[in-house]
Motif scaffolding. Structure first.
Motif, mmCIF file in Angstrom:
data_model
loop_
_atom_site.group_PDB
_atom_site.id
_atom_site.type_symbol
_atom_site.label_atom_id
_atom_site.label_comp_id
_atom_site.label_asym_id
_atom_site.label_seq_id
_atom_site.Cartn_x
_atom_site.Cartn_y
_atom_site.Cartn_z
ATOM 1 N N ASP A 15 0.772 -1.274 -0.126
ATOM 2 C CA ASP A 15 -0.004 -0.098 -0.016
ATOM 3 C C ASP A 15 0.894 1.138 -0.125
ATOM 4 O O ASP A 15 2.035 1.149 0.034
ATOM 5 N N ARG A 16 0.244 2.396 0.103
ATOM 6 C CA ARG A 16 0.981 3.579 0.219
ATOM 7 C C ARG A 16 1.994 3.665 1.235
ATOM 8 O O ARG A 16 3.446 4.095 0.934
ATOM 9 N N ILE A 20 4.902 1.186 0.119
ATOM 10 C CA ILE A 20 5.863 1.550 -0.933
ATOM 11 C C ILE A 20 6.702 2.473 -0.217
ATOM 12 O O ILE A 20 8.068 2.803 -0.760
ATOM 13 N N ARG A 21 6.324 3.436 0.526
ATOM 14 C CA ARG A 21 6.992 4.467 1.283
ATOM 15 C C ARG A 21 8.088 4.103 2.103
ATOM 16 O O ARG A 21 9.324 4.610 1.840
ATOM 17 N N ARG A 22 7.897 3.270 2.895
ATOM 18 C CA ARG A 22 9.082 2.501 3.486
ATOM 19 C C ARG A 22 9.980 1.832 2.788
ATOM 20 O O ARG A 22 11.244 1.985 2.966
ATOM 21 N N ASP A 53 7.563 9.843 -1.813
ATOM 22 C CA ASP A 53 6.340 10.155 -1.589
ATOM 23 C C ASP A 53 5.824 10.272 -2.896
ATOM 24 O O ASP A 53 4.456 10.750 -3.040
ATOM 25 N N ALA A 54 6.373 9.776 -3.960
ATOM 26 C CA ALA A 54 5.783 9.977 -5.402
ATOM 27 C C ALA A 54 4.945 9.014 -5.784
ATOM 28 O O ALA A 54 4.377 9.057 -6.781
ATOM 29 N N TYR A 55 4.786 7.871 -4.991
ATOM 30 C CA TYR A 55 4.075 6.684 -5.318
ATOM 31 C C TYR A 55 2.824 6.366 -4.250
ATOM 32 O O TYR A 55 3.086 6.839 -3.147
ATOM 33 N N GLU A 88 12.353 14.379 -9.011
ATOM 34 C CA GLU A 88 11.038 14.220 -8.844
ATOM 35 C C GLU A 88 10.638 13.068 -7.655
ATOM 36 O O GLU A 88 9.602 13.028 -7.248
ATOM 37 N N VAL A 89 11.560 12.134 -7.828
ATOM 38 C CA VAL A 89 11.309 10.789 -6.953
ATOM 39 C C VAL A 89 12.064 11.003 -5.802
ATOM 40 O O VAL A 89 11.360 10.851 -4.588
#
Length: 433
Positions: free
Chosen positions: A166-167, A170-172, A177-179, A329-330
């Motif tokens: 989940d958000r 993927i962030r961890r 925070d791009a995804y 950007e990423v």
């Protein structure tokens, strides 16, 4: 324009982090005079080297011709990702060829991964296979699709190596925070691509393949005993195998009409030290869902290797500037990090993104157009073409039977058509559509 020389110096690897950290491979001599062999292989990348190795192991005499150095092209410059299955998802393949052949294609894709790992181990290659590829989604709808696809693969194909994210997940994992979510495929992986090519070349040499570098093929004379010509020599053989991919040029127009060379770019940062853990929490590779894909991983010495950016000319742009923009950007937190290497290379795509296997003549085979899935599939292509030369062509023919449309306008007009299409999809990426 000859892409073999448009952006590179003859007989030299580009100034990449891969070349700087490559295992030793002494140069091989250029072809001189006329020689004979059972098979002449054109191209010293994964396709050609794997073909030559598998043929030599079957007892065939093989000559391999490479215009520059072994692994010079896309094989020595790519993102190093070894993905699962085929370039297209199974639903698309089921619609294209039916359930039975779609399953065979899945199994070939899985065999390709196993082949890469097996060759590394069997030939004690100077390369480590790292497990894990994460897929980062930009939109909620893409997350839902990726999770549903993982369920399908587990249910219908028995592949249960994909973990949904989940958000927060993927962030961890990727520190960005791009995804909004995605997944991680534990059965896929990544490696140092040039060292894998060098490992294949060493294995070919040990198996008795006659390897020739700086031997640009200028013409192929078809017939019962084809002749493959360079400016200083000629190979007479019973079979010819074409493994030049994006650098095929005009050697075989029927393939060139279906396979488009495109350029792609990668940069390497300085070693990130303790900051590397904030970029990737695990030593996995990542690819996102943009049409102009961003992909990245950490190097063995803690650099970020990031691929992406857009360019629609055959000559390379300012690569560091081109790729740094999507990297930031990423990872905007890397704005102060120095770029130490930036390089480009030519790969090849097809209209439907599946590889183009072709029987150009009864005794001339070709495989190319891996569309970003080449580390595994180009290596497997070598095994399949060796099987076909030996009279066991069922699996080669399965790949060759895939519908492979010509680019609009064929080889002559494919480039301007591609530029228009890529520009459109790149605009959609920027708008988040």
């Amino acid at each position: 324009m000859n892409l073999l020389y448009a952006n590179d110096r003859p007989g030299e690897y580009p100034g990449s982090w891969y070349a700087e950290t490559a295992a030793e491979l002494a140069p091989f001599p250029a072809l001189a005079g006329e020689v004979r062999a059972d098979v002449c292989v054109v191209g010293g990348g994964y396709t050609g080297l794997s073909t030559a190795l598998h043929l030599a192991e079957r007892g065939y005499s093989v000559v391999l011709l490479e215009a520059h150095r072994m692994g010079f092209g896309a094989s020595g410059r790519n993102g190093g990702q070894v993905g699962s299955g085929q370039r297209l998802e199974q639903e698309e393949l089921e619609a294209m060829v039916g359930l039975g052949d779609a399953r065979k294609l899945w199994e070939l894709g899985e065999e390709a991964k196993a082949l890469v790992r097996g060759l590394i181990a069997r030939h004690d290659m100077p390369v480590t296979f790292q497990a894990g590829i994460a897929h980062a989604c930009r939109k909620v709808s893409e997350v839902a699709h990726s999770h549903a696809y993982a369920e399908k693969l587990a249910r219908d194909y028995g592949y249960d190596r994909i973990e949904p994210l989940d958000r927060d997940g993927i962030r961890r994992l990727i520190g960005s925070d791009a995804y909004v979510g995605g997944d991680i495929d534990r059965g896929a992986g990544h490696l140092h691509p040039l060292n894998f090519a060098i490992g294949l070349a060493r294995a070919c040499d040990a198996a008795g393949v006659r390897l020739h570098e700086q031997s640009l093929v200028t013409r192929i004379v078809h017939g019962a005993e084809p002749a493959v010509e360079t400016d200083r020599g000629r190979v007479r053989a019973r079979w010819v195998v074409l493994g030049a991919n994006g650098y095929l040029g005009g050697l075989e127009p029927s393939v060139a009409a279906r396979v488009m060379p495109i350029n792609n770019f990668i940069l390497a940062t300085e070693p990130l030290g303790a900051r590397a853990a904030d970029v990737l929490a695990e030593p996995v590779a990542v690819a996102d869902t943009r049409f102009v894909v961003n992909y990245w991983r950490l190097s063995e010495d803690g650099r970020l290797l990031f691929g992406g950016g857009e360019s629609y000319g055959y000559r390379f742009p300012d690569i560091a500037r081109t790729v740094r923009k999507p990297m930031l950007e990423v990872y905007p937190q890397l704005r102060d990090v120095a770029i130490t290497h930036a390089w480009g290379g030519t790969l090849a795509i097809t209209m439907n993104r599946m590889p183009c296997f072709a029987r150009v003549a009864p005794n001339v085979l070709s495989a190319s157009g891996y569309s970003g899935h080449g580390v595994a599939m180009a290596t497997l292509a070598g095994r399949l073409m060796a099987e076909a030369v030996a009279g066991q062509a069922e699996r080669f023919d399965l790949m060759a039977a895939l519908p492979q449309p010509r680019f609009p306008g064929g080889a002559a007009l494919r480039w301007p058509v591609l530029v228009l299409a890529m520009s459109w999809y790149a605009m959609r990426d920027r708008l988040g559509i």
